[in-house]
Design an enzyme around this catalytic site. Structure first.
Site, PDB file in Angstrom:
ATOM      1  N   SER A 217       0.856  -1.183   0.000  1.00 31.25           N
ATOM      2  CA  SER A 217       0.000   0.000   0.000  1.00 31.25           C
ATOM      3  C   SER A 217       0.891   1.232   0.000  1.00 31.25           C
ATOM      4  O   SER A 217       1.655   1.457   0.943  1.00 31.25           O
ATOM      5  CB  SER A 217      -0.906  -0.018   1.236  1.00 31.25           C
ATOM      6  OG  SER A 217      -1.715   1.124   1.284  1.00 31.25           O
ATOM      7  N   GLY A 219      -0.064   4.565  -0.325  1.00 32.05           N
ATOM      8  CA  GLY A 219      -0.760   5.820  -0.088  1.00 32.05           C
ATOM      9  C   GLY A 219      -1.434   6.343  -1.339  1.00 32.05           C
ATOM     10  O   GLY A 219      -2.169   5.628  -2.021  1.00 32.05           O
ATOM     11  N   ALA A 220      -1.159   7.609  -1.664  1.00 30.71           N
ATOM     12  CA  ALA A 220      -1.784   8.238  -2.827  1.00 30.71           C
ATOM     13  C   ALA A 220      -1.391   7.569  -4.139  1.00 30.71           C
ATOM     14  O   ALA A 220      -2.080   7.728  -5.148  1.00 30.71           O
ATOM     15  CB  ALA A 220      -1.414   9.715  -2.875  1.00 30.71           C
ATOM     16  N   GLY A 222      -1.452   4.391  -4.649  1.00 31.65           N
ATOM     17  CA  GLY A 222      -2.223   3.176  -4.835  1.00 31.65           C
ATOM     18  C   GLY A 222      -1.535   1.929  -4.332  1.00 31.65           C
ATOM     19  O   GLY A 222      -0.857   1.943  -3.302  1.00 31.65           O
ATOM     20  N   GLY A 248      -6.669   1.502   4.565  1.00 28.84           N
ATOM     21  CA  GLY A 248      -5.917   0.283   4.328  1.00 28.84           C
ATOM     22  C   GLY A 248      -6.732  -0.962   4.629  1.00 28.84           C
ATOM     23  O   GLY A 248      -6.594  -1.990   3.960  1.00 28.84           O
ATOM     24  N   ASP A 249      -7.597  -0.872   5.638  1.00 30.48           N
ATOM     25  CA  ASP A 249      -8.457  -1.998   5.981  1.00 30.48           C
ATOM     26  C   ASP A 249      -9.495  -2.241   4.887  1.00 30.48           C
ATOM     27  O   ASP A 249      -9.832  -3.391   4.578  1.00 30.48           O
ATOM     28  CB  ASP A 249      -9.146  -1.748   7.320  1.00 30.48           C
ATOM     29  CG  ASP A 249      -8.146  -1.441   8.419  1.00 30.48           C
ATOM     30  OD1 ASP A 249      -7.025  -2.002   8.379  1.00 30.48           O
ATOM     31  OD2 ASP A 249      -8.466  -0.630   9.298  1.00 30.48           O
TER      32      ASP A 249
END
Length: 309
Positions: A217, A219-220, A222, A248-249
């Site tokens: 993951s 962040g911005a 993807g 994230g979940d």
């Protein structure tokens, strides 16, 4: 049924203020409260997508009773939490209404006694065999062995049930060595695990340590996924600003949903990114609007880079 494990459950409280200023008093304009901890966030997102979910882990004290009461009223989720003597932790998210930025305060969680851990292992063993997939999510509360997730992964693999691991630190390092089907670290967790800050190199290294698929993951930027079939990047259609709590979940929920629906990897990643982005845009931490999610889904860009090493 999808089984989610949250060993360090929480009662999530979200405060909204007009503007967050250090060293000053604030008037809260809105309060929201709901069951939390990474695995329960995953369970709620999966249930919203229409999946049957059983949630296990620990709950105790007055906070735990409140959490269980709210969980009982969540359609699609079966409560299989194991009672403990200690009090379930609280997490507080303070949302700045001017900037949209969030400040997070997380309590450590209750100490788990050996007999309580043993009771959980019995519950898990009873549940895992009837699961289509298992999600092992979040931090370990005090008293739980650091190799707990590795033990739970081996139990799931022995019954032929695919397992996704989303944790950090030593629990992640030991869990990866137990060969989970999917791990989903963020960039910092991946760098801590591998020592590399270059996402592709670090993701490949994490896979060589035992995981069948690593979904990083970023962040911005993807998601970056690497497995024996190939390498993919999935990015949202635009830069998403809002409250990232639970995003994230939601990505984990998208990956699991795609797994049990037998989607190809590009479609799984698109689902995960769209759910994550919709969660960032939601006014309450960890929630998402179904119409927002569906509107984003077709606009997620997924590209294939090469065959994984």
């Amino acid at each position: 049924m999808i089984l989610t494990v949250t060993l360090n459950t929480a009662l999530d409280i979200t405060y909204r203020v007009r503007a967050l200023r250090p060293h000053s008093s604030h008037r809260v304009t809105e309060v929201a409260e709901r069951p939390g901890g990474k695995g329960l966030n995953v369970a709620r997102a999966l249930a919203a997508l229409g999946h049957r979910v059983t949630a296990t882990g620990f709950a105790g004290g007055a906070t735990g009773r409140s959490l269980k009461d709210q969980l009982t009223n969540t359609p699609g989720i079966v409560d299989a939490l194991v009672p403990v003597a200690g009090a379930t932790r609280r997490t507080v998210a303070v949302v700045d209404g001017t900037t949209g930025e969030t400040t997070q305060l997380n309590e450590p969680g209750p100490a788990i006694a050996p007999a309580e851990w043993s009771a959980f292992l019995d519950t898990y063993a009873d549940l895992v065999g009837s699961a289509a997939a298992v999600a092992l999510c979040g931090s370990l509360p005090p008293g739980v062995p650091v190799g707990a997730y590795a033990q739970l992964i081996r139990t799931a693999r022995a019954t032929g049930v695919p397992v996704l691991l989303d944790t950090s630190g030593e629990a992640l390092r030991r869990g990866v060595a137990a060969r989970p089907d999917i791990v989903k670290p963020n960039a910092d967790e991946l760098a801590e695990l591998t020592g590399s800050h270059e996402p592709l190199q670090a993701t490949r290294d994490a896979r060589r340590r035992g995981a069948h698929t690593v979904v990083a993951s970023l962040g911005a930027e993807g998601l970056l996924a690497v497995n024996a079939e190939g390498i993919w990047r999935a990015v949202p259609p635009r830069r998403i600003r809002g409250n990232p709590t639970g995003a994230g979940d939601s990505a984990v929920a998208g990956l699991l949903s795609g797994l049990v629906d037998h989607l190809p990897w590009p479609a799984r990643l698109a689902r995960a990114v769209a759910l994550s982005a919709a969660t960032v845009l939601a006014p309450v931490a960890g929630e998402f609007d179904r119409h927002t999610y569906e509107g984003l889904l077709d606009r997620v860009a997924v590209t294939s880079e090469a065959t994984a090493a």
